[in-house]
Design an enzyme around this catalytic site. Structure first.
Site, PDB file in Angstrom:
ATOM      1  N   THR A 241      -1.182  -6.633  -3.131  1.00  0.00           N
ATOM      2  CA  THR A 241      -1.634  -5.776  -2.040  1.00  0.00           C
ATOM      3  C   THR A 241      -1.392  -6.416  -0.683  1.00  0.00           C
ATOM      4  O   THR A 241      -1.270  -7.641  -0.562  1.00  0.00           O
ATOM      5  CB  THR A 241      -3.123  -5.456  -2.205  1.00  0.00           C
ATOM      6  OG1 THR A 241      -3.501  -4.421  -1.270  1.00  0.00           O
ATOM      7  CG2 THR A 241      -3.997  -6.670  -1.957  1.00  0.00           C
ATOM      8  N   GLN A 263      -8.850  -7.271   2.002  1.00  0.00           N
ATOM      9  CA  GLN A 263      -7.639  -7.198   1.190  1.00  0.00           C
ATOM     10  C   GLN A 263      -7.326  -8.544   0.547  1.00  0.00           C
ATOM     11  O   GLN A 263      -6.809  -8.602  -0.565  1.00  0.00           O
ATOM     12  CB  GLN A 263      -6.455  -6.731   2.034  1.00  0.00           C
ATOM     13  CG  GLN A 263      -6.546  -5.280   2.460  1.00  0.00           C
ATOM     14  CD  GLN A 263      -6.759  -4.342   1.277  1.00  0.00           C
ATOM     15  OE1 GLN A 263      -7.820  -3.756   1.103  1.00  0.00           O
ATOM     16  NE2 GLN A 263      -5.748  -4.205   0.446  1.00  0.00           N
ATOM     17  N   HIS A 266      -8.469  -9.434  -3.126  1.00  0.00           N
ATOM     18  CA  HIS A 266      -7.824  -8.892  -4.317  1.00  0.00           C
ATOM     19  C   HIS A 266      -7.147  -9.987  -5.142  1.00  0.00           C
ATOM     20  O   HIS A 266      -7.216  -9.989  -6.364  1.00  0.00           O
ATOM     21  CB  HIS A 266      -6.758  -7.860  -3.924  1.00  0.00           C
ATOM     22  CG  HIS A 266      -7.285  -6.483  -3.738  1.00  0.00           C
ATOM     23  ND1 HIS A 266      -7.641  -5.670  -4.784  1.00  0.00           N
ATOM     24  CD2 HIS A 266      -7.514  -5.763  -2.618  1.00  0.00           C
ATOM     25  CE1 HIS A 266      -8.058  -4.505  -4.317  1.00  0.00           C
ATOM     26  NE2 HIS A 266      -8.001  -4.539  -3.005  1.00  0.00           N
ATOM     27  N   GLU A 332       1.884  -1.651   3.026  1.00  0.00           N
ATOM     28  CA  GLU A 332       1.134  -0.789   2.115  1.00  0.00           C
ATOM     29  C   GLU A 332      -0.006  -0.103   2.875  1.00  0.00           C
ATOM     30  O   GLU A 332      -0.154   1.113   2.838  1.00  0.00           O
ATOM     31  CB  GLU A 332       0.576  -1.632   0.965  1.00  0.00           C
ATOM     32  CG  GLU A 332      -0.278  -0.837  -0.014  1.00  0.00           C
ATOM     33  CD  GLU A 332      -0.994  -1.730  -1.016  1.00  0.00           C
ATOM     34  OE1 GLU A 332      -1.454  -1.192  -2.037  1.00  0.00           O
ATOM     35  OE2 GLU A 332      -1.111  -2.958  -0.781  1.00  0.00           O
ATOM     36  N   HIS A 333      -0.816  -0.899   3.547  1.00  0.00           N
ATOM     37  CA  HIS A 333      -1.916  -0.392   4.375  1.00  0.00           C
ATOM     38  C   HIS A 333      -1.671  -0.806   5.824  1.00  0.00           C
ATOM     39  O   HIS A 333      -1.434  -1.988   6.088  1.00  0.00           O
ATOM     40  CB  HIS A 333      -3.264  -0.973   3.945  1.00  0.00           C
ATOM     41  CG  HIS A 333      -3.579  -0.811   2.490  1.00  0.00           C
ATOM     42  ND1 HIS A 333      -3.399  -1.826   1.575  1.00  0.00           N
ATOM     43  CD2 HIS A 333      -4.069   0.249   1.800  1.00  0.00           C
ATOM     44  CE1 HIS A 333      -3.771  -1.404   0.376  1.00  0.00           C
ATOM     45  NE2 HIS A 333      -4.177  -0.147   0.482  1.00  0.00           N
ATOM     46  N   ASP A 366      -9.629   3.079  -0.153  1.00  0.00           N
ATOM     47  CA  ASP A 366      -9.696   2.582  -1.525  1.00  0.00           C
ATOM     48  C   ASP A 366     -10.612   3.438  -2.389  1.00  0.00           C
ATOM     49  O   ASP A 366     -10.409   3.527  -3.603  1.00  0.00           O
ATOM     50  CB  ASP A 366     -10.207   1.140  -1.539  1.00  0.00           C
ATOM     51  CG  ASP A 366      -9.147   0.138  -1.122  1.00  0.00           C
ATOM     52  OD1 ASP A 366      -7.951   0.487  -1.143  1.00  0.00           O
ATOM     53  OD2 ASP A 366      -9.518  -0.992  -0.756  1.00  0.00           O
ATOM     54  N   GLU A 420      39.820  22.207  -5.595  1.00  0.00           N
ATOM     55  CA  GLU A 420      39.352  21.061  -6.374  1.00  0.00           C
ATOM     56  C   GLU A 420      40.105  20.932  -7.705  1.00  0.00           C
ATOM     57  O   GLU A 420      39.721  20.114  -8.550  1.00  0.00           O
ATOM     58  CB  GLU A 420      37.848  21.179  -6.620  1.00  0.00           C
ATOM     59  CG  GLU A 420      37.031  21.085  -5.344  1.00  0.00           C
ATOM     60  CD  GLU A 420      35.521  21.064  -5.588  1.00  0.00           C
ATOM     61  OE1 GLU A 420      35.100  21.299  -6.743  1.00  0.00           O
ATOM     62  OE2 GLU A 420      34.778  20.793  -4.635  1.00  0.00           O
ATOM     63  N   HIS A 425      36.713  27.257 -13.066  1.00  0.00           N
ATOM     64  CA  HIS A 425      35.499  27.600 -12.326  1.00  0.00           C
ATOM     65  C   HIS A 425      35.656  28.964 -11.664  1.00  0.00           C
ATOM     66  O   HIS A 425      34.746  29.806 -11.706  1.00  0.00           O
ATOM     67  CB  HIS A 425      35.205  26.532 -11.251  1.00  0.00           C
ATOM     68  CG  HIS A 425      34.565  25.297 -11.782  1.00  0.00           C
ATOM     69  ND1 HIS A 425      35.138  24.505 -12.745  1.00  0.00           N
ATOM     70  CD2 HIS A 425      33.380  24.707 -11.459  1.00  0.00           C
ATOM     71  CE1 HIS A 425      34.345  23.474 -13.000  1.00  0.00           C
ATOM     72  NE2 HIS A 425      33.263  23.581 -12.227  1.00  0.00           N
TER      73      HIS A 425
END
Length: 435
Positions: A241, A263, A266, A332-333, A366, A420, A425
């Site tokens: 984190t 944080q 963690h 992340e944050h 969170d 092409e 097609h």
């Protein structure tokens, strides 16, 4: 306690900014070989391999890899009332916020008798991983399950490592959260083996393969997700984190320090970064860290995270530069503590989740903000998003033309097909108008 990096006198390109910033040093590739071996064990030996791996890595052999319904029901009954109320509130808030992520069907009329319908279909089955290492994460149950339910996924399975203190069962708070959400398919399995079990299935457990695997985990879980990606979908390769705080001289240094600590608790490898144009604030934050860290329960873990090379206080010349630095980092944050947080936000392009002002800490996200806390790490916010209902949805285009509508564009279709060198097609179109 925490390093300081002074970039005020340096003109750096975006690439140089990335190199100058602290970042967790996690090499997922180093765990690939080990993760592949664990996955191979599960594919060849099924439930026995999962039990053996639990005994090897979690120091306990699960009574049963598949959790019985009566255990889930008991866990729900025995939830602490305050925890149950908090989980119920979180479920409601995340569900309401996630419902806004499901796009409506839209039909585009390309002309008379010609239309394209844009629709979003859920995958059939998902496997959700809930870690069980240094902490217990019932909130991660909510963050994984609710988006899948909102998307309309019909079959949901959860894996979480067996716990020694609960005789090899899944942590009861995890089971309780899952039970509140109506989940009945839960497995006491963890690590790379659990990811392999989801991807390949385990016949002797009647565990069917899933279409998408989500949820955070350690480096072996991340390596396993990299290995199975392609066989199944994944949300992201989650790393440790991280929080980045942009703050100016108006910020409350005590609150900034508290958020960096939150944080850091963690994991020893967690990243806590402050970017500020105020040397005074930087000095005050350092002082509050020195005072607050010894008071927190996980002080040793926090101290290691803050002192590591992944954490720092970064001095810049102004908040615009701070925003540029944050975008290069892709946190992340991201918290914004400036005199005009909305003005600073205008300069932000890359972040997993953004928290504005002194009363929007990451802890809010969170648990009870209603946003999702499963977010991209390691700079992945520059090109990916957090978990949401869209993780489990597939956009599909439904094309419907009648004969006249097709006839009106037959000639340009044939022209492009011939250009092409794919004449069949064009013939597939013209054949529809031959007698």
């Amino acid at each position: 306690m925490i390093n300081t990096i002074d970039l005020r006198s340096r003109e750096l390109s975006a690439a140089e900014l990335v190199r100058a910033l602290p970042r967790p040093t996690v090499d997922v590739s180093a765990a690939i070989h080990a993760a592949q071996g664990l996955i191979d064990e599960v594919t060849s030996s099924g439930a026995r391999a999962l039990a053996d791996q639990a005994e090897r890595f979690d120091n306990v052999r699960p009574r049963s890899v598949r959790v019985e319904q009566h255990e889930i029901d008991r866990a729900v009954r025995h939830l602490e009332p305050s925890v149950r109320d908090a989980l119920t509130e979180a479920i409601d808030r995340v569900r309401r916020a996630t419902e806004a992520q499901v796009p409506p069907q839209r039909r585009t009329e390309m002309g008379h008798g010609a239309s394209i319908l844009q629709r979003w279909q859920p995958v059939e089955r998902v496997g959700l991983y809930v870690p069980g290492g240094k902490a217990v994460y019932p909130s991660s149950v909510i963050m994984n399950v609710v988006p899948a339910q909102v998307a309309g996924v019909a079959s949901i399975a959860i894996a979480s490592p067996p716990q020694r203190e609960f005789d090899g069962g899944v942590h009861p708070t995890i089971l309780g959260a899952a039970g509140l959400l109506g989940i009945s398919e839960i497995y006491a399995m963890g690590g790379a083996g659990a990811i392999g079990a989801f991807a390949h299935g385990v016949p002797d457990l009647e565990l069917a393969p899933v279409d998408v695997v989500t949820g955070p985990g350690n480096i072996y879980v991340t390596a396993a997700k990299r290995i199975v990606h392609g066989r199944v979908g994944i949300d992201a390769e989650a790393g440790t984190t991280e929080i980045l705080v942009i703050a100016d001289g108006t910020a409350d240094a005590r609150l900034v320090a508290a958020d960096l600590i939150s944080q850091a608790e963690h994991d020893e490898a967690a990243a806590s970064v402050l970017v500020t144009d105020s040397p005074r604030l930087a000095h005050e934050v350092t002082g509050h860290l020195e005072r607050l860290v010894p008071q927190t329960a996980n002080a040793d873990r926090v101290r290691a995270a803050l002192a590591g090379p992944q954490s720092a206080i970064v001095l810049v010349s102004d908040t615009v530069t701070a925003a540029e630095l944050s975008n290069a980092y892709g946190p992340e944050h991201l918290e914004i503590h400036t005199h005009d947080p909305h003005g600073t936000l205008e300069h932000i392009t890359s972040a997993g989740a953004i928290f504005l002002g002194p009363y929007s800490p990451v802890s809010l996200g969170d648990y009870l903000a209603g946003s999702n806390h499963v977010l991209p790490t390691g700079g992945q916010a520059r090109f990916s998003s957090g978990l949401g209902a869209f993780t489990f949805l597939r956009p599909q285009q439904v094309i419907e033309y009648d004969k006249a509508a097709l006839a009106s564009i037959a000639e340009p279709i044939v022209a492009l097909a011939m250009s092409e060198q794919l004449p069949a097609h064009g013939e597939a179109v013209t054949e529809r108008f031959n007698a």
